[in-house]
Design a protein around this motif. Structure first.
Motif, mmCIF file in Angstrom:
data_model
loop_
_atom_site.group_PDB
_atom_site.id
_atom_site.type_symbol
_atom_site.label_atom_id
_atom_site.label_comp_id
_atom_site.label_asym_id
_atom_site.label_seq_id
_atom_site.Cartn_x
_atom_site.Cartn_y
_atom_site.Cartn_z
ATOM 1 N N ALA A 221 -6.300 -62.706 -27.789
ATOM 2 C CA ALA A 221 -7.350 -61.958 -28.484
ATOM 3 C C ALA A 221 -6.847 -61.403 -29.814
ATOM 4 C CB ALA A 221 -7.864 -60.833 -27.595
ATOM 5 N N ARG B 217 -11.251 -57.877 -24.897
ATOM 6 C CA ARG B 217 -10.834 -58.921 -25.824
ATOM 7 C C ARG B 217 -11.340 -58.645 -27.245
ATOM 8 N NH1 ARG B 217 -12.069 -61.816 -21.082
ATOM 9 N NH2 ARG B 217 -10.290 -62.983 -20.242
ATOM 10 N N GLU C 10 -3.575 -63.036 -22.304
ATOM 11 C CA GLU C 10 -4.965 -62.839 -22.727
ATOM 12 C C GLU C 10 -5.069 -61.889 -23.906
ATOM 13 O OE1 GLU C 10 -7.342 -63.577 -18.501
ATOM 14 O OE2 GLU C 10 -6.550 -61.585 -18.982
ATOM 15 N N THR D 34 -13.173 -59.372 -18.723
ATOM 16 C CA THR D 34 -11.898 -58.760 -18.374
ATOM 17 C C THR D 34 -11.978 -58.213 -16.948
ATOM 18 O OG1 THR D 34 -12.671 -56.689 -19.340
ATOM 19 C CG2 THR D 34 -11.294 -58.102 -20.729
ATOM 20 N N ALA E 189 -17.151 -59.892 -26.507
ATOM 21 C CA ALA E 189 -16.496 -60.194 -25.231
ATOM 22 C C ALA E 189 -17.165 -59.383 -24.132
ATOM 23 C CB ALA E 189 -15.004 -59.872 -25.308
ATOM 24 N N MET F 274 -6.416 -57.058 -18.862
ATOM 25 C CA MET F 274 -5.985 -58.366 -19.351
ATOM 26 C C MET F 274 -4.524 -58.622 -19.009
ATOM 27 S SD MET F 274 -7.712 -58.274 -23.197
ATOM 28 C CE MET F 274 -7.398 -56.504 -23.423
#
Length: 338
Positions: free
Chosen positions: A144, A230, A140, A127, A74, A136
């Motif tokens: 994740a 994430r 979100e 992010t 991520a 986040m």
């Protein structure tokens, strides 16, 4: 699959139900260990590893014929603050490398017979910069966590979680500082190889994040949401799922251990199914392992990430299992015992 949580609170409550190891299987493994053709304790930590794993696998003779490695990738908004020696586009480039078999983790996974899965999480959507607000939203971070949860194969013998994400050592340092205390400079390291100016930028970024979210640092899941990424949340979700399935975990480096720290701070004993694969060259990793109460199997100066140190430690665990499950007992070998 549908995950058994839809919010941070339901994830929190789920951890309170995590199972314990099979004490009967551990007892059988301990008894077998005492009958093997070797002096008592001659194999050192290998003996402890095999007995520990027997409890989580629920069998007298544990096995490691189907280890699993999962990598989560991520991007981080804080990368724009110059906290890494590499640009954010390297994350996507390395994901392609993983998928084409060209990275170190591909070679190590192949060497130790591990399956390898790669999960990219919204690479085109970094992010938020956590110095300006939460990294986040709740949706979100829950998403994740769910990605990590679903990535685990319940039939795996062992699990390694790895990561890729430019800027994520800074995020991991912020999580460690938030949950364990200390100054920002105590937790930041050179990561991908930043110079002294880059190291100073990392420390300042962590300090700014701690100040911005001072009201939430008592809550590990809020720390993950506000300061994490994430891929870090996905590792947290995967390690939690492994516990629910009684799959033993070999922890990787600083970033993986920061993800695990969230679970430890949420529920006492949440990491009993985990061992530390190695201690890396990242400045804060040794301190983080000490806080987790984990003694690493290897110390090779690695700082690559990707799950590479933990994957290498699979060989040590497999050696422990081979000795425990494959050796003859004194009676079987016709050897006189002590």
């Amino acid at each position: 699959m549908t995950v058994p949580f839809t919010s941070l609170d339901s994830f929190r409550h789920l951890l309170a139900t995590c199972p314990a190891p099979d004490s009967a299987a551990q007892g059988l493994a301990l008894a077998r260990n005492g009958q093997l053709t070797k002096p008592p304790g001659a194999l050192g930590r290998l003996e402890d590893l095999a007995i520990w794993l027997a409890g989580w696998q629920g069998r007298e003779k544990p096995q490691a014929s189907a280890p699993q490695v999962v990598i989560f990738a991520a991007n981080h908004g804080i990368a724009a603050r110059g906290v890494s020696a590499f640009p954010p586009q390297v994350t996507a480039q390395m994901v392609a490398n993983f998928r084409h078999g060209g990275a170190a983790i591909n070679q190590l996974s192949r060497t130790f017979g591990a399956s390898l899965g790669v999960h990219a999480l919204d690479l085109d959507q970094p992010t938020a910069d956590f110095t300006q607000g939460p990294a986040m939203t709740e949706a979100e971070v829950v998403s994740a966590l769910a990605t990590g949860w679903n990535a685990v194969d319940p039939e795996a013998d062992l699990l390694v979680t790895g990561e890729m994400g430019i800027g994520n050592t800074t995020s991991a340092a912020a999580i460690a500082a938030a949950l364990l205390g200390g100054n920002a400079q105590d937790w930041v390291g050179r990561g991908t190889g930043v110079d002294d100016h880059g190291l100073a930028r990392k420390a300042e970024t962590v300090r700014a994040g701690l100040v911005a979210h001072a009201d939430a640092l008592h809550d590990p899941l809020e720390v993950l949401r506000r300061l994490g990424g994430r891929e870090i949340a996905a590792m947290t979700g995967a390690i939690a799922r492994a516990r629910m399935e009684r799959v033993a975990v070999v922890l990787d480096g600083f970033i993986c251990c920061a993800a695990a720290l969230v679970l430890q701070r949420l529920h006492e004993g949440a990491l009993d199914h985990c061992i530390a694969g190695h201690v890396s060259a990242e400045a804060g990793h040794g301190r983080l392992l000490a806080a987790l109460g984990k003694d690493p199997l290897l110390a090779l100066g690695l700082r690559l990430g990707e799950g590479s140190g933990a994957a290498l430690a699979l060989g040590v665990v497999q050696g422990a299992i081979a000795c425990h499950s494959g050796m003859a007992t004194f009676a079987e070998a016709g050897v006189s015992g002590a």
